[in-house]
Structure formats: structure tokens, C-alpha cells
Design a protein around this motif. Structure first.
Motif, PDB file in Angstrom:
ATOM      1  N   THR A  27       0.847  -1.186   0.000  1.00 23.30           N
ATOM      2  CA  THR A  27       0.000   0.000   0.000  1.00 23.30           C
ATOM      3  C   THR A  27       0.881   1.234   0.000  1.00 23.30           C
ATOM      4  O   THR A  27       2.101   1.140  -0.137  1.00 23.30           O
ATOM      5  CB  THR A  27      -0.941  -0.028   1.225  1.00 23.30           C
ATOM      6  OG1 THR A  27      -1.826   1.087   1.159  1.00 23.30           O
ATOM      7  CG2 THR A  27      -0.165   0.042   2.526  1.00 23.30           C
ATOM      8  N   SER A  28       0.257   2.383   0.104  1.00 24.08           N
ATOM      9  CA  SER A  28       1.014   3.630   0.155  1.00 24.08           C
ATOM     10  C   SER A  28       2.026   3.568   1.291  1.00 24.08           C
ATOM     11  O   SER A  28       1.680   3.241   2.421  1.00 24.08           O
ATOM     12  CB  SER A  28       0.028   4.778   0.367  1.00 24.08           C
ATOM     13  OG  SER A  28       0.719   5.977   0.529  1.00 24.08           O
ATOM     14  N   GLY A  29       3.273   3.859   0.968  1.00 24.51           N
ATOM     15  CA  GLY A  29       4.313   3.809   1.994  1.00 24.51           C
ATOM     16  C   GLY A  29       5.085   2.513   2.027  1.00 24.51           C
ATOM     17  O   GLY A  29       6.169   2.446   2.605  1.00 24.51           O
ATOM     18  N   SER A  30       4.561   1.458   1.417  1.00 22.53           N
ATOM     19  CA  SER A  30       5.286   0.181   1.386  1.00 22.53           C
ATOM     20  C   SER A  30       6.483   0.276   0.445  1.00 22.53           C
ATOM     21  O   SER A  30       6.437   0.989  -0.560  1.00 22.53           O
ATOM     22  CB  SER A  30       4.387  -0.946   0.851  1.00 22.53           C
ATOM     23  OG  SER A  30       3.221  -1.087   1.606  1.00 22.53           O
TER      24      SER A  30
ATOM     25  N   MET B 230       4.074  -7.037 -14.444  1.00 23.90           N
ATOM     26  CA  MET B 230       2.759  -6.809 -13.836  1.00 23.90           C
ATOM     27  C   MET B 230       2.910  -6.426 -12.367  1.00 23.90           C
ATOM     28  O   MET B 230       2.143  -5.606 -11.835  1.00 23.90           O
ATOM     29  CB  MET B 230       1.885  -8.069 -13.961  1.00 23.90           C
ATOM     30  CG  MET B 230       1.455  -8.433 -15.367  1.00 23.90           C
ATOM     31  SD  MET B 230       0.773  -7.050 -16.333  1.00 23.90           S
ATOM     32  CE  MET B 230      -0.482  -6.414 -15.227  1.00 23.90           C
ATOM     33  N   GLY B 231       3.889  -7.021 -11.698  1.00 21.42           N
ATOM     34  CA  GLY B 231       4.141  -6.664 -10.298  1.00 21.42           C
ATOM     35  C   GLY B 231       4.478  -5.190 -10.157  1.00 21.42           C
ATOM     36  O   GLY B 231       3.999  -4.518  -9.234  1.00 21.42           O
ATOM     37  N   VAL B 232       5.296  -4.685 -11.061  1.00 20.70           N
ATOM     38  CA  VAL B 232       5.673  -3.267 -11.014  1.00 20.70           C
ATOM     39  C   VAL B 232       4.434  -2.385 -11.175  1.00 20.70           C
ATOM     40  O   VAL B 232       4.197  -1.456 -10.394  1.00 20.70           O
ATOM     41  CB  VAL B 232       6.702  -2.943 -12.116  1.00 20.70           C
ATOM     42  CG1 VAL B 232       6.954  -1.444 -12.181  1.00 20.70           C
ATOM     43  CG2 VAL B 232       7.995  -3.710 -11.873  1.00 20.70           C
TER      44      VAL B 232
ATOM     45  N   ALA C 138       2.070  -2.786  -8.017  1.00 27.02           N
ATOM     46  CA  ALA C 138       2.635  -2.225  -6.788  1.00 27.02           C
ATOM     47  C   ALA C 138       2.606  -0.702  -6.844  1.00 27.02           C
ATOM     48  O   ALA C 138       2.274  -0.033  -5.863  1.00 27.02           O
ATOM     49  CB  ALA C 138       4.056  -2.732  -6.584  1.00 27.02           C
ATOM     50  N   LYS C 139       2.930  -0.169  -8.019  1.00 25.53           N
ATOM     51  CA  LYS C 139       2.921   1.293  -8.176  1.00 25.53           C
ATOM     52  C   LYS C 139       1.500   1.831  -8.014  1.00 25.53           C
ATOM     53  O   LYS C 139       1.273   2.818  -7.305  1.00 25.53           O
ATOM     54  CB  LYS C 139       3.483   1.651  -9.553  1.00 25.53           C
ATOM     55  CG  LYS C 139       3.802   3.108  -9.695  1.00 25.53           C
ATOM     56  CD  LYS C 139       4.932   3.496  -8.748  1.00 25.53           C
ATOM     57  CE  LYS C 139       5.083   5.014  -8.671  1.00 25.53           C
ATOM     58  NZ  LYS C 139       6.067   5.371  -7.637  1.00 25.53           N
ATOM     59  N   ALA C 140       0.545   1.165  -8.645  1.00 25.67           N
ATOM     60  CA  ALA C 140      -0.840   1.639  -8.561  1.00 25.67           C
ATOM     61  C   ALA C 140      -1.383   1.542  -7.136  1.00 25.67           C
ATOM     62  O   ALA C 140      -2.274   2.297  -6.749  1.00 25.67           O
ATOM     63  CB  ALA C 140      -1.724   0.840  -9.525  1.00 25.67           C
ATOM     64  N   LEU C 141      -0.832   0.622  -6.356  1.00 24.93           N
ATOM     65  CA  LEU C 141      -1.254   0.494  -4.956  1.00 24.93           C
ATOM     66  C   LEU C 141      -0.576   1.535  -4.068  1.00 24.93           C
ATOM     67  O   LEU C 141      -0.853   1.604  -2.875  1.00 24.93           O
ATOM     68  CB  LEU C 141      -0.943  -0.923  -4.440  1.00 24.93           C
ATOM     69  CG  LEU C 141      -1.835  -2.038  -4.997  1.00 24.93           C
ATOM     70  CD1 LEU C 141      -1.212  -3.412  -4.745  1.00 24.93           C
ATOM     71  CD2 LEU C 141      -3.240  -1.974  -4.390  1.00 24.93           C
ATOM     72  N   GLY C 142       0.350   2.295  -4.628  1.00 25.69           N
ATOM     73  CA  GLY C 142       0.957   3.386  -3.865  1.00 25.69           C
ATOM     74  C   GLY C 142       2.331   3.085  -3.308  1.00 25.69           C
ATOM     75  O   GLY C 142       2.923   3.917  -2.615  1.00 25.69           O
TER      76      GLY C 142
ATOM     77  N   LEU D  51       9.741   3.255 -16.920  1.00 26.07           N
ATOM     78  CA  LEU D  51       8.558   3.644 -17.683  1.00 26.07           C
ATOM     79  C   LEU D  51       7.295   2.998 -17.108  1.00 26.07           C
ATOM     80  O   LEU D  51       6.214   3.595 -17.098  1.00 26.07           O
ATOM     81  CB  LEU D  51       8.757   3.197 -19.138  1.00 26.07           C
ATOM     82  CG  LEU D  51       8.061   3.986 -20.233  1.00 26.07           C
ATOM     83  CD1 LEU D  51       8.529   5.438 -20.241  1.00 26.07           C
ATOM     84  CD2 LEU D  51       8.351   3.349 -21.599  1.00 26.07           C
ATOM     85  N   MET D  52       7.426   1.783 -16.621  1.00 29.78           N
ATOM     86  CA  MET D  52       6.280   1.070 -16.050  1.00 29.78           C
ATOM     87  C   MET D  52       5.921   1.575 -14.658  1.00 29.78           C
ATOM     88  O   MET D  52       4.896   1.177 -14.104  1.00 29.78           O
ATOM     89  CB  MET D  52       6.596  -0.427 -15.949  1.00 29.78           C
ATOM     90  CG  MET D  52       6.641  -1.132 -17.298  1.00 29.78           C
ATOM     91  SD  MET D  52       7.314  -2.799 -17.084  1.00 29.78           S
ATOM     92  CE  MET D  52       7.548  -3.259 -18.812  1.00 29.78           C
ATOM     93  N   GLY D  53       6.794   2.404 -14.091  1.00 34.00           N
ATOM     94  CA  GLY D  53       6.462   2.973 -12.780  1.00 34.00           C
ATOM     95  C   GLY D  53       7.449   2.652 -11.675  1.00 34.00           C
ATOM     96  O   GLY D  53       7.276   3.117 -10.543  1.00 34.00           O
ATOM     97  N   ALA D  54       8.461   1.850 -11.970  1.00 37.54           N
ATOM     98  CA  ALA D  54       9.434   1.541 -10.915  1.00 37.54           C
ATOM     99  C   ALA D  54      10.156   2.820 -10.487  1.00 37.54           C
ATOM    100  O   ALA D  54      10.460   3.684 -11.312  1.00 37.54           O
ATOM    101  CB  ALA D  54      10.443   0.514 -11.417  1.00 37.54           C
ATOM    102  N   ASP D  55      10.415   2.923  -9.185  1.00 34.51           N
ATOM    103  CA  ASP D  55      11.148   4.076  -8.662  1.00 34.51           C
ATOM    104  C   ASP D  55      12.648   3.844  -8.733  1.00 34.51           C
ATOM    105  O   ASP D  55      13.424   4.783  -8.841  1.00 34.51           O
ATOM    106  CB  ASP D  55      10.730   4.319  -7.208  1.00 34.51           C
ATOM    107  CG  ASP D  55       9.252   4.626  -7.106  1.00 34.51           C
ATOM    108  OD1 ASP D  55       8.872   5.764  -7.398  1.00 34.51           O
ATOM    109  OD2 ASP D  55       8.475   3.694  -6.780  1.00 34.51           O
TER     110      ASP D  55
END
Lengths: 345, 345
Positions: A172-175, A188-190, A193-197, A215-219
Motif C-alpha cells: 500500500t502507500s508507503g510500502s 505486472m508486479g511493477v 505495486a505502483k498503482a497500490l501506492g 517507464l512502467m512505474g518503478a522508482d
């Protein structure tokens, strides 16, 4: 019901065109025209009999999406023309506490896989590499209208396989979530996980995948070509999902978990995990496993995808390219999932 | 403050009488006369330098109970004459999120062990095999008056080590809990799990311990002399606590877990666990580790013991028997914990 598709006739045989009968529409069944069928690495393991004795001829495929063509007399969940999806299983006992809890993937009596299995009538179940499908409505899900259909097919296996552990272990957000491997599963995990915050870090032995990961959202992207690099990330993760089926030195990754963190096995390596017990003890870490998800959670995942406009990154192919796609999948040469166009069977 | 006790002067040396100074009472310190000190198997590992380089001379002992003899000027938690207990650590950073959450055993900066370590002033910490002790009040706990004092000492390590995972993983009425090994650790697991309302099964390679296990509250006893016996218990347990430090074939036990069940390592074997990933995946099972417990939970555990009249089963010995007790502990020849009478140092 007459169907066309692709089948393998033995462990060392290629996929070849195949005509076969599906069962007549029962009262609780839905039939549909398959729009796209994903190629999952597990299809290849089974077609090549790498996971034990298999049933031939085999029509693989358990990432299936299409449009309803007919409904049985008692069907209430679907109407003709609607989008529909089917995943890794088509039946289960319906009576055990897992089934009653919507965790059909862990059915006490064994779920019925979508292919390479006998269905409830004792016939060989034929999978999604074909132009049509028949399924009991309880084991099919609705697909949001806004999603690009080719990218939906892999959600039915690769998608739910990553979504379920992320939800179960509370991403979740903060994880801080780590994803090991950026393939059909990992990408799909990326996205989830990103969409979950969560803050998302990809661990990959392919430095060339960094741009895609971001590009997929990984930090963050960590190249594991030099395992020493991992030492910089110890005790930082709440949850790590291991989608890699190669045999890795798992302790290096378990150490990356915070106190109370969990590393979840998604991929199935050929050798057991070797886990240093002290690494678990000193921070109450866990190593767990998870497989796909139940029907209610698969529907939840698709609704989540609809809301966040998440689909799999796919290469759409025609049926006659499937054998080449198998070889390329084994070589990890796909971004990030092949899906077969149902009109080409 | 002048003290007498037992020390080892090197890895191959026996425990011998030893006189030493403890620090003067600080404002936040409590001093106490030690009534009983338990012998934990980890004392032996450290005294014999089996866990890496150790600090000598070493006064082992981290299961300590006694009566307060003096309190520093700022002490608010204890009064002279009260029962007091000290366990495996005597300090921690107090500022990290683990310490602030009362999980000092997982302190980011490392808790300060009760012996074989330097204390916050840079002096070698001397453990509980002695007649007196000085401790900061924040790292000591109250001991209920109704408990038999010799049996309390082992609660400070063996007790909390089992209580904490039972609570963390939710053992309660209706749970099925397995305890692997019936020794100093395992017998506390049986008592706590039973008091929490669980159905308790003991797995032991010593069939002769069956009567004791049932007397302590176990509902079932499984002899593991024949590992095939374990097949009868597959998918039956919510939680299994492994107190055995021998190298076992862990997959046999992981399979005993239900869906979402957890096997928790308590004992520290010499080799890593070898875990079949498929066994985890197919039922979302977890393998985890846990060590001791924090100060708040240690107090909770002692209060729970007071309410349920739970103590450890002990053999009280005098200090001059300690070397023999070490040998007998290594040979698992103790029911179920040795405690040294503090008056005999």
C-alpha cells in the motif's frame, strides 16, 4: 461445439493446427469467441512435459479473453456480446472451506486446470489456444470495457499471480516493494505495486531493462549482474516478489527485507530455496509462496485494472508464429508477453 | 559493586568461581539479589565460542530472576524487595522505530546482550550466573508474586521466545499448533499454546517424552523416529514452531501446514533450511523466524504466566554443578531447564 486451435501431440512435438469438439453448452455454461490467448511460460513447461506426465493432444492456454457468444438457460452473470475472461482453472470442488472463501486456487480437492487435466465430465480439458471456449459461468470473469483487449489476456494468469500476493501481504502507500525479474510476471508486479501506492524497486540481471522498468512505474532499478550491489539494499523492503525461476542465492534477497518483511516465491525454480535461518530469526522475516488467485480476487484485479488502466505489455502474434514465440519466451526474448490473435487459429 | 559468580576464561575452559565488580547504581538503575539463573543452550554456545569470537572472562546467564536490593534516584518502576526479572538484553538504542514500538529485540542499532557484549559504557557486560545484578529499570520486568520463582528464570528467554511467535502469528482458540522438539524451548511452547486455547501437537524424536508432553497439555504426540509418520498430518497446522537445532528435512514439516500456515524457526541449525518452493506456492505457506521478544511483550508474557500459573519445569542446581549441567544440557538430559540457585555462587 466444433473448434479450431493449436495442439501439441507429444512432449517433443511442435504446436500444430488442431480441430476438436468442445462440450455442448450446459445450463450454467457460457460460450465465447476467443479474442486473444496469452502464452505463459507454464504452457511451455507442460507442452514439453517438463512438469511431469501430460495429457496429449494438449491445447495449451490459460490466459483467455473474448466475447460471449451464447449463454446457457440458467446463466445470470453474462450476456451475449460481453467481454469475458478465463484464467488458470475452470472448476473446483465448490464445497471446501477454501472454495467457499473464494480461494479456489487452494481448493482442498484440487482445482481443475484449464488444460492438461480432466474436466468434471472426465474429458480432457482443452485450453485457450483456439477460437472458441465453453466454461461454467462461475469460473469466468468480467473484463472492463476500457481496457485494450490484447493486454488483458495475460492479466488472467500473470496479472492475478502478482496482484494476489501484493494484496495479501498488504502492499500500500508507503510500502517498499521489490520485484525480482522483469518479465511477463514481474512487469505486472511493477504496475500493480505502483498503482497500490508503493515505492517499487526492480531487481534484474538485465541492465537493458532499466528504461522499461522506470517507464512502467518503478522508482528504482538494481542490476543484479554484480550480486555485491545487493548489499546496499539490506533491511529496506516490506515485500519482495520473486518472479525468477532461475536458481538464485536467496539469502542475498532475504536480507533485503525489513523486520517483519516477506519474500514471496512466484516463480518455481528447479532447486529448493536454501534459506539461512539466522537471517529469518534476527528480523522476524518470512519466506512464502503464492499461486494465482481465486475468482473473486481475479474479478477485483480486473476492476482495479479498469480503474487504473493497467494492462500487460504484449506482442500480438498469429497462430502460425506460436512455435517461434515459444522459443523466444524460453530465451526471455519478449516484451513482455506474447498473445495469440484468436482470429488466426 | 562487588559480585561473585561463575566465569569461563576461554573457549576450552570450564566455569570457575569468579569475583568481579558491577557498576555503581546509576540514577535509573536497579540492583537486585539474584535468586535463580537459568542455563540456556545459547550460554554454552557462547562460552565455548561456537558462535564466533567471544569476550572473556565471560559470566554467562540471561534468564535472571531476583529481588530488588536498591533503586537509583530516578527509578519509578521498582521498589526494594520486589521481584524482578532480566532476560536476553539489557539495553538498545531507544530511538529507532523498533525500540519505540517495543520491539527492542530487533533494534536497528543492535540490542545490547546481557553478556558477551560491551555495555553502553564500554565495559564487558557480566551475565546472570552470579549473586547480584545491576540494570537500567527500562530493561527489567516485574514478576507475579504467585509464580514459583525457580521456574520463572527460564521464562525470561525460553518463555518469551515461544510466547512471542504464538502471539504474533495469532495462536488462539481453534488454532492447530505444532511444536517441534520438547526441550527447554518446546515445553514452554506447549504450555503457552494450550493456555491460548490451541490444539497442540508435539513432534519429538524421543517417544519417551510422550507422557510429559501430554501432562504439559499437549493434545497429541507424534514420534518422528519414523519420518513417514509425518505424512498422516499433512495440511493440518496453522502454526508450527521449530525449536530443534538439529538439521531436519524441513519439507516434511512445511507440508504439515494448512493454507496460509506458518512454520517458525526458533532453534538455529548449523545448516540452512532447504525449502521446496512448490510446497510454499501451492498453499500460500510461509517459513519464518522469530527471536525472543521485546520488553512490553516480556511483561505481558509474565502477567499471562501469573494468570495461568505457568512456569518452566526446572532442575534447581548449585553453582558447583554448572559444568555437569552444561554437559547434560548438550546431551538433552534435562527436564527441562537447569536453574542455578543464586545463594550458591
Amino acid at each position: 461445439m466444433q473448434s479450431r486451435g493449436l495442439a501439441v501431440h507429444g512432449a517433443n512435438s511442435p504446436l500444430v493446427p488442431f480441430e476438436f469438439e468442445r462440450r455442448e453448452l450446459g445450463a450454467n455454461d457460457v460460450s465465447f469467441d476467443i479474442a486473444f490467448a496469452g502464452i505463459c511460460h507454464s504452457d511451455i513447461h507442460q507442452a514439453r512435459e517438463e512438469w511431469g506426465p501430460a495429457l496429449f493432444p494438449m491445447v495449451p492456454g490459460h490466459e483467455i479473453v473474448g466475447h460471449v457468444s451464447a449463454t446457457g438457460s440458467k446463466v445470470t452473470k453474462f450476456a451475449v456480446g460481453q467481454r469475458i475472461g478465463v484464467g488458470v482453472f475452470i472448476d473446483s470442488c465448490r464445497t471446501c472451506d477454501k472454495c467457499l472463501a473464494g480461494l479456489q486456487q487452494y481448493c482442498d480437492n484440487g482445482m481443475t486446470p484449464t488444460y492438461n487435466a480432466l474436466d468434471s465430465e472426465g474429458n480432457v480439458a482443452m485450453g485457450g489456444y483456439s477460437n472458441t471456449f465453453v466454461v461454467n459461468e462461475d469460473y469466468a470473469v468480467h473484463v472492463p470495457e476500457n481496457l485494450s483487449l490484447p493486454g488483458v489476456a495475460p492479466l488472467l494468469c500473470a496479472g492475478i499471480t502478482l496482484y494476489s500476493p501484493l494484496k495479501h501481504w498488504g502492499a500500500t502507500s508507503g510500502s517498499h516493494v521489490g520485484v525480482m525479474g522483469l518479465g511477463g510476471l514481474g512487469h505486472m508486479g511493477v504496475k500493480f505495486a505502483k498503482a497500490l501506492g508503493a515505492t517499487v524497486t526492480v531487481f534484474s540481471h538485465s541492465p537493458g531493462k532499466k528504461a522499461d522498468a522506470l517507464l512502467m512505474g518503478a522508482d528504482h532499478f538494481v542490476s543484479t549482474a554484480d550480486p555485491k550491489e545487493l548489499k546496499n539494499y539490506e533491511s529496506q523492503f516490506d515485500l519482495i516478489l520473486n518472479t525468477v525461476s532461475a536458481n538464485l542465492e536467496m539469502n542475498l534477497y532475504v536480507k533485503l527485507l525489513k523486520v517483519d518483511g516477506t519474500l514471496v516465491a512466484i516463480g518455481l525454480p528447479s532447486k529448493p530455496y536454501s534459506i539461512n535461518v539466522g537471517t529469518l530469526l534476527t528480523a522476524r522475516r518470512s519466506v512464502a509462496g503464492s499461486q494465482i488467485g481465486g475468482i473473486p480476487e481475479t474479478q477485483e484485479m480486473l476492476d482495479f485494472c479498469g480503474k487504473h488502466n493497467i494492462v500487460s505489455d504484449v506482442e500480438v502474434i498469429s497462430a502460425d508464429y506460436a512455435n517461434t514465440a515459444y522459443d523466444r519466451t524460453v530465451a526471455s526474448d519478449v516484451k513482455y508477453r506474447f498473445v495469440i490473435d484468436g482470429k488466426t487459429f
